[in-house]
Design an enzyme around this catalytic site. Structure first.
Site, PDB file in Angstrom:
ATOM      1  N   GLY A  88       0.826  -1.190   0.000  1.00 26.11           N
ATOM      2  CA  GLY A  88       0.000   0.000   0.000  1.00 26.11           C
ATOM      3  C   GLY A  88       0.861   1.241   0.000  1.00 26.11           C
ATOM      4  N   CYS A 130      11.978   0.073  -2.412  1.00 26.14           N
ATOM      5  CA  CYS A 130      12.080   0.080  -0.946  1.00 26.14           C
ATOM      6  C   CYS A 130      13.211  -0.799  -0.438  1.00 26.14           C
ATOM      7  CB  CYS A 130      10.763  -0.377  -0.329  1.00 26.14           C
ATOM      8  SG  CYS A 130       9.409   0.813  -0.515  1.00 26.14           S
ATOM      9  N   TYR A 159       8.241  -4.139   4.549  1.00 31.90           N
ATOM     10  CA  TYR A 159       8.026  -4.327   3.112  1.00 31.90           C
ATOM     11  C   TYR A 159       9.346  -4.401   2.345  1.00 31.90           C
ATOM     12  CZ  TYR A 159       6.139  -3.416  -1.574  1.00 31.90           C
ATOM     13  OH  TYR A 159       5.817  -3.493  -2.897  1.00 31.90           O
ATOM     14  N   LYS A 163      11.152  -7.860   0.602  1.00 33.89           N
ATOM     15  CA  LYS A 163      11.431  -7.826  -0.835  1.00 33.89           C
ATOM     16  C   LYS A 163      12.901  -8.168  -1.108  1.00 33.89           C
ATOM     17  CE  LYS A 163       7.526  -6.516  -2.852  1.00 33.89           C
ATOM     18  NZ  LYS A 163       6.819  -7.404  -3.812  1.00 33.89           N
ATOM     19  N   GLU A 201      -3.499   3.399  -1.266  1.00 33.28           N
ATOM     20  CA  GLU A 201      -3.150   4.096  -2.498  1.00 33.28           C
ATOM     21  C   GLU A 201      -1.785   4.764  -2.386  1.00 33.28           C
ATOM     22  OE1 GLU A 201      -5.465   7.063   0.014  1.00 33.28           O
ATOM     23  OE2 GLU A 201      -5.393   4.899  -0.348  1.00 33.28           O
ATOM     24  N   LYS A 202      -1.131   4.941  -3.546  1.00 30.91           N
ATOM     25  CA  LYS A 202       0.154   5.620  -3.601  1.00 30.91           C
ATOM     26  C   LYS A 202      -0.056   7.123  -3.787  1.00 30.91           C
ATOM     27  CE  LYS A 202       2.551   1.857  -3.201  1.00 30.91           C
ATOM     28  NZ  LYS A 202       3.552   1.457  -4.195  1.00 30.91           N
ATOM     29  N   ALA A 203       1.040   7.882  -3.683  1.00 33.31           N
ATOM     30  CA  ALA A 203       0.949   9.342  -3.658  1.00 33.31           C
ATOM     31  C   ALA A 203       0.238   9.945  -4.873  1.00 33.31           C
ATOM     32  CB  ALA A 203       2.344   9.950  -3.499  1.00 33.31           C
ATOM     33  N   LYS A 210      -7.573  13.799  -3.792  1.00 30.34           N
ATOM     34  CA  LYS A 210      -7.736  14.987  -2.970  1.00 30.34           C
ATOM     35  C   LYS A 210      -8.134  16.195  -3.813  1.00 30.34           C
ATOM     36  CE  LYS A 210      -4.433  13.587   0.614  1.00 30.34           C
ATOM     37  NZ  LYS A 210      -3.190  13.931   1.333  1.00 30.34           N
ATOM     38  N   ARG A 294      14.154   9.651  -3.468  1.00 27.67           N
ATOM     39  CA  ARG A 294      14.384   8.362  -4.117  1.00 27.67           C
ATOM     40  C   ARG A 294      14.195   8.534  -5.618  1.00 27.67           C
ATOM     41  NH1 ARG A 294      10.684   4.221  -1.734  1.00 27.67           N
ATOM     42  NH2 ARG A 294      12.350   3.919  -0.196  1.00 27.67           N
TER      43      ARG A 294
END
Length: 340
Positions: A88, A130, A159, A163, A201-203, A210, A294
């Protein structure tokens, strides 16, 4: 030979591809991509796709935390694209270390063992950016992350750690058992038909939701100070890259993302521009925001594939925003704006 027999023979010659996580965002798109490329596709997930009907020839509802289910879905498969994961957005993965590590470790172990047992031709594992050390991601002006930077290891808790462990399992299964594995490290995938609310949800999806739900003029909340930076890859580039990596002869992990670095305030501005609204940003410094910076180093990806993701964020956000806006059109303005 009649036409029906000709069609049957043609279908029989096409390889079978299994997509785990086919009820999720990337998996759903990958099923459609592989079908368009002529593969016969079996999808498997614990749920059906939430948005739109699957294009899979077969779809199995199975819990891949059980070995017997992994053995059942890999039977007869030529290729396995293992995308299934408990995952998520930053709020979810920072609050669910034990559950994520437990669930994903079981799925990854059992899928590798089942693929080995059925002598699958190739096995692709979906890893994540990640896995990279926190110490290399402390500045918004981050140096792009190379594949070899994963060690010495200091991955994202939960997470990222599971991985990285699964990446090594892929290496061991290839070295010890001859299972031909491929590892792809995703860098922030976005696009239509993905989760946009509920906390997973991702950004980009959260930002689109929003803005779509906000008044104009109005405000939206941004987690953190907005200066944390990321690169974002459109879903069409993602599934093409997955397929190219599976077909390649490269056996080590590969980044898959763009190297177009933006900060979260810039992401918000791009979404607002796509909406045509007048929106002011309000920052909440108490919310999780992840690493400070990142970005993907695509040098090796370009060398191996002679290709890289190409769609700019400003272009990809347009269809993404309008799809999410259409999904949220029934919500009251200002609603559904809390989760990142």
């Amino acid at each position: 030979m009649n036409q029906m027999n000709q069609i049957h023979m043609s279908n029989a010659l096409k390889p079978w591809a299994l997509v785990t996580g086919a009820g999720g965002f990337i998996g759903h798109h990958l099923v459609s991509y592989l079908k368009a490329e002529g593969y016969r596709v079996r999808g498997v997930d614990i749920k059906m796709p939430e948005y739109g009907r699957t294009d899979a020839d077969e779809f199995l509802l199975l819990d891949l935390r059980e070995l017997k289910n992994c053995q059942a879905c890999t039977a007869g498969m030529d290729l396995v694209y293992h995308l299934a994961a408990d995952m998520g957005g930053i709020g979810y993965i920072t609050a669910s270390h034990a559950g994520i590590a437990h669930n994903n470790s079981l799925m990854n172990l059992y899928m590798l063992e089942a693929a080995r047992g059925h002598d699958v031709g190739r096995f692709l594992f979906s890893s994540s950016a990640c896995v990279y050390p926190h110490g290399l991601q402390t500045s918004p002006d981050v140096t792009p992350l190379r594949e070899e930077d994963a060690f010495p290891a200091e991955p994202e808790e939960g997470y990222g750690l599971e991985k990285l462990y699964a990446e090594k399992l892929c290496q061991y299964y290839m070295e010890d058992y001859g299972l031909r594995t491929r590892v792809v490290r995703f860098h922030n995938v976005y696009g239509p038909l993905g989760t946009y609310d509920g906390g997973r949800e991702k950004a980009p999806a959260a930002m689109c939701r929003k803005v779509a739900c906000a008044h104009s003029p109005g405000t939206i909340e941004v987690w953190g100070d907005g200066k944390q930076s990321r690169s974002f890859m459109y879903i069409d580039d993602c599934v093409e890259g997955i397929h190219r990596i599976m077909q390649s002869d490269y056996e080590n992990p590969l980044n898959l993302g763009t190297d177009e670095l933006v900060n979260i305030d810039e992401l918000a501005d791009i979404v607002i521009a796509a909406s045509g609204k007048t929106i002011t940003l309000v920052h909440d410094l108490t919310k999780p925001q992840g690493v400070r910076g990142r970005n993907s180093d695509n040098t090796r990806l370009r060398t191996v594939l002679h290709w890289e993701p190409k769609l700019a964020l400003r272009q990809g956000i347009v269809p993404t925003y309008h799809w999410i806006a259409s999904q949220t059109a029934h919500a009251a303005p200002g609603a559904m704006v809390a989760a990142e």
